[in-house]
Design an enzyme around this catalytic site. Structure first.
Site: not given
Length: 283
Positions: A139, A223
């Protein structure tokens, strides 16, 4: 200080050149040409206006040299060094017009990259006393990935994949498209090169159990799990896989996550939500 040597300037120059072309436009620095007499020379310094960890000095130097190779550039605090408010990071001597024309691009890079290194160092500090490493993600700002990844290293962190070609990372959408954890891992066993490491993302301990039973993964990404679940995952795996905790990894949560025993904590915030550190160029 950073654990890694600088990248070759050759790799970074195209990125810096593009930024200079964007800033100089089609006709160059009309302000400087209009008001600075030819032959005027000055000594300038890039100074820190707040505390941090330095990054972007190599890139800033490239910016000034591309504008004018005759400039004398001295890096006072190298990438990876801590800095305090008022510290001089770089000295530049030579044509005032050249220094002024390269100033904004140099500071744009240096301020952002120093911000990334500073935030990374804050995350790393929260892992003190554990074996957990802080790592970034993909990102990143489009076109700036390589320097932003370097800034993470300067802050004491580690790099995740640089690109999609580095390793296999099977995420939830890959699992859905392939028909589940078992078929996706079986496909990897059949098709992947033995030279490529494999990571798979799971959301639950049930999925983690499937990964352990099926085999074929080197790393498991946990996650968006809460801290007790992460602790249970570490106990389940018992060293059989490298474990990476990801999702909702805020600075204030890092210490408790590191204490669970996960090997890595990844955070996209290191690059996508960073605040530019305040640096200034003073004549």
């Amino acid at each position: 200080m950073t654990r890694y040597a600088p990248l070759p300037d050759l790799i970074l120059e195209p990125m810096v050149r593009n930024a200079l072309m964007e800033d100089l436009g089609q006709y160059g620095d009309v302000t400087t040409r209009s008001v600075i007499p030819a032959g005027t020379t000055y000594n300038a310094r890039i100074n820190a206006r707040e505390n941090g960890v330095v990054s972007g000095m190599q890139v800033a130097a490239i910016a000034f040299r591309l504008v004018d190779p005759s400039l004398e550039i001295t890096t006072v605090l190298a990438d990876g060094s801590p800095c305090k408010k008022g510290d001089t990071l770089m000295e530049i001597k030579g044509a005032a017009s050249s220094i002024l024309s390269g100033e904004r691009v140099a500071l744009n890079f240096a301020g952002r990259l120093t911000g990334i290194a500073t935030l990374t160092a804050a995350f790393v500090a929260e892992t003190k006393g554990t074996q957990t490493r802080i790592t970034c993600t993909r990102k990143t700002t489009p076109g700036l990935r390589i320097v932003e990844k370097q800034a993470v290293l300067h802050g004491g962190g580690f790099n995740h994949r640089i690109s999609l070609s580095d390793a296999i990372l099977i995420k939830d959408n890959h699992i859905a498209a392939a028909g589940g954890i078992v078929p996706v891992l079986e496909a990897v066993k059949t098709n992947a090169s033995h030279m490529v490491r494999v990571e798979i993302e799971v959301d639950t301990l049930e999925q983690l159990a499937q990964v352990l039973e099926t085999g074929g993964a080197d790393v498991c990404l946990l996650d968006n799990m809460d801290t007790p679940t992460l602790r249970n995952a570490v106990e389940m795996v018992n060293g059989r896989l490298v474990l990476e905790a990801s999702g909702n990894m805020r600075l204030e949560r890092i210490a408790e996550v590191a204490a669970t025993g996960v090997d890595y904590i990844s955070s996209g915030a290191l690059t996508h939500s960073v605040r530019t550190l305040d640096l200034g160029l003073d004549f």
